[in-house]
Write an enzyme that holds these catalytic residues in place. Structure first.
Site, PDB file in Angstrom:
ATOM      1  N   ILE A  15      -4.352  -4.158  35.797  1.00 17.19           N
ATOM      2  CA  ILE A  15      -4.942  -2.943  35.239  1.00 17.19           C
ATOM      3  C   ILE A  15      -4.623  -1.740  36.101  1.00 17.19           C
ATOM      4  O   ILE A  15      -4.351  -0.647  35.594  1.00 17.19           O
ATOM      5  CB  ILE A  15      -6.470  -3.121  35.087  1.00 17.19           C
ATOM      6  CG1 ILE A  15      -6.780  -4.220  34.056  1.00 17.19           C
ATOM      7  CG2 ILE A  15      -7.122  -1.814  34.651  1.00 17.19           C
ATOM      8  CD1 ILE A  15      -8.252  -4.607  33.982  1.00 17.19           C
ATOM      9  N   ASN A  45      -9.913   1.102  41.297  1.00 19.51           N
ATOM     10  CA  ASN A  45      -9.676  -0.150  40.601  1.00 19.51           C
ATOM     11  C   ASN A  45      -9.567  -1.355  41.526  1.00 19.51           C
ATOM     12  O   ASN A  45      -9.638  -2.496  41.058  1.00 19.51           O
ATOM     13  CB  ASN A  45      -8.377  -0.015  39.784  1.00 19.51           C
ATOM     14  CG  ASN A  45      -7.940  -1.327  39.181  1.00 19.51           C
ATOM     15  OD1 ASN A  45      -8.475  -1.772  38.172  1.00 19.51           O
ATOM     16  ND2 ASN A  45      -6.950  -1.979  39.790  1.00 19.51           N
ATOM     17  N   TYR A 101     -18.555 -12.564  42.848  1.00 17.59           N
ATOM     18  CA  TYR A 101     -17.771 -11.600  42.066  1.00 17.59           C
ATOM     19  C   TYR A 101     -18.637 -10.920  41.010  1.00 17.59           C
ATOM     20  O   TYR A 101     -18.657  -9.683  40.916  1.00 17.59           O
ATOM     21  CB  TYR A 101     -16.583 -12.299  41.394  1.00 17.59           C
ATOM     22  CG  TYR A 101     -15.854 -11.403  40.429  1.00 17.59           C
ATOM     23  CD1 TYR A 101     -14.985 -10.419  40.893  1.00 17.59           C
ATOM     24  CD2 TYR A 101     -16.044 -11.519  39.053  1.00 17.59           C
ATOM     25  CE1 TYR A 101     -14.326  -9.567  40.007  1.00 17.59           C
ATOM     26  CE2 TYR A 101     -15.394 -10.670  38.168  1.00 17.59           C
ATOM     27  CZ  TYR A 101     -14.532  -9.706  38.648  1.00 17.59           C
ATOM     28  OH  TYR A 101     -13.889  -8.854  37.781  1.00 17.59           O
ATOM     29  N   LYS A 120     -19.740  -6.858  40.521  1.00 16.79           N
ATOM     30  CA  LYS A 120     -19.476  -6.061  39.328  1.00 16.79           C
ATOM     31  C   LYS A 120     -20.776  -5.530  38.720  1.00 16.79           C
ATOM     32  O   LYS A 120     -20.799  -4.430  38.149  1.00 16.79           O
ATOM     33  CB  LYS A 120     -18.686  -6.877  38.303  1.00 16.79           C
ATOM     34  CG  LYS A 120     -17.253  -7.161  38.738  1.00 16.79           C
ATOM     35  CD  LYS A 120     -16.463  -5.875  38.973  1.00 16.79           C
ATOM     36  CE  LYS A 120     -15.030  -6.118  39.374  1.00 16.79           C
ATOM     37  NZ  LYS A 120     -14.246  -4.887  39.525  1.00 16.79           N
TER      38      LYS A 120
END
Length: 266
Positions: A18, A89, A154, A158
């Site tokens: 991305i 990112n 993880y 997020k």
């Protein structure tokens, strides 16, 4: 007659996936680039980006380190150019049960996804606020809505980034600085390989196109939208997550992220 300088975009985690696609879009939209990643492939990415006719400065640096973040910020400042958009990112994932993970690797996920990200945003965001203009796009994830069994660290990072982006956006209202959060689902990148999750059901499943995900995120940022969940399946999943007990979500996540679950899914 003086030539109007091109605007500047900073993209972290830009060597692939991305991040690289976001950098390509910025180049196509007329931005010069400063790109960074923690692997040597960032130089290959820079060569690819220069083919779009843009100026590209590339840095290999691990932004999980505060010292490296400060060094990277000084490198940006030394150009004498304001950062028009920050595409934050950079991120890491890690599969397997938490107690079976290497603790240093787990902490590296936290430091990359959270510590380094908010440190760079704090530095560049202050410059943007002082100028009264700028855009920030943070790559969160729909994983932040779900307790991440076999991805506990993880998903937790997020969840932090998703929440942080909304709070920061509100704090910067009427300052000329916008904050948007890109929340993709599983995307066809090297994420699952790096996270040691190729033997999982989610690791083997069909995933979203990173170019399409990046385009949705970039356009939402430019339209000053607070968040974008990419893909109708991901939108549906996040809507359901808001009404599903956390324990049930954790159990469902285990079925897709448990080691060896790819075999069970066949």
């Amino acid at each position: 007659m003086a030539t109007q300088p091109r605007p500047l975009a900073v993209v972290t985690g830009a060597s692939s996936g991305i991040g690289l696609e976001l950098a390509k879009i910025a180049a196509q939209e007329g931005y010069d680039l400063i790109v960074v990643a923690d692997e040597p492939q960032i130089e290959d990415a820079a060569m690819e980006l220069r083919a779009h006719g843009t100026n590209v400065d590339a840095r290999q640096s691990d932004l999980s380190s505060l010292q490296n973040v400060e060094n990277f910020y000084r490198f940006i400042a030394a150009t004498g150019r304001p950062v028009d958009i920050l595409l934050a990112n950079a991120g890491r994932g890690l599969g397997r049960a938490f107690l079976d993970q290497n603790l240093d690797e787990a902490l590296h996920v936290v430091d990359t996804n959270i510590t380094g990200t908010i440190a760079l945003i704090h530095m560049i965001g202050n410059d943007m606020r002082a100028r009264g203009e700028g855009r920030i796009l943070i790559t969160g994830s729909i994983a932040g809505f779900i307790p991440g069994t076999y991805q506990a660290v993880y998903n937790g990072t997020k969840a932090f980034l998703n929440s942080f982006s909304f709070a920061l956006r509100e704090e910067l209202e009427d300052t000329g600085v916008s904050v948007s959060c890109l929340m993709p689902g599983p995307t066809e990148t090297r994420f699952f390989e790096r996270a040691h999750m190729l033997d999982t059901a989610v690791g083997q499943a069909k995933k979203d196109d990173p170019a399409a995900v990046a385009r949705q995120g970039f356009d939402s940022m430019m339209d000053n939208e607070g968040d974008v969940v990419t893909g109708w399946k991901n939108k549906f999943q996040t809507a359901i997550a808001n009404f599903t007990p956390s324990g049930m979500l954790a159990g469902q996540h285990a079925k897709t992220a448990a080691p060896g679950s790819a075999k069970d899914a066949r």
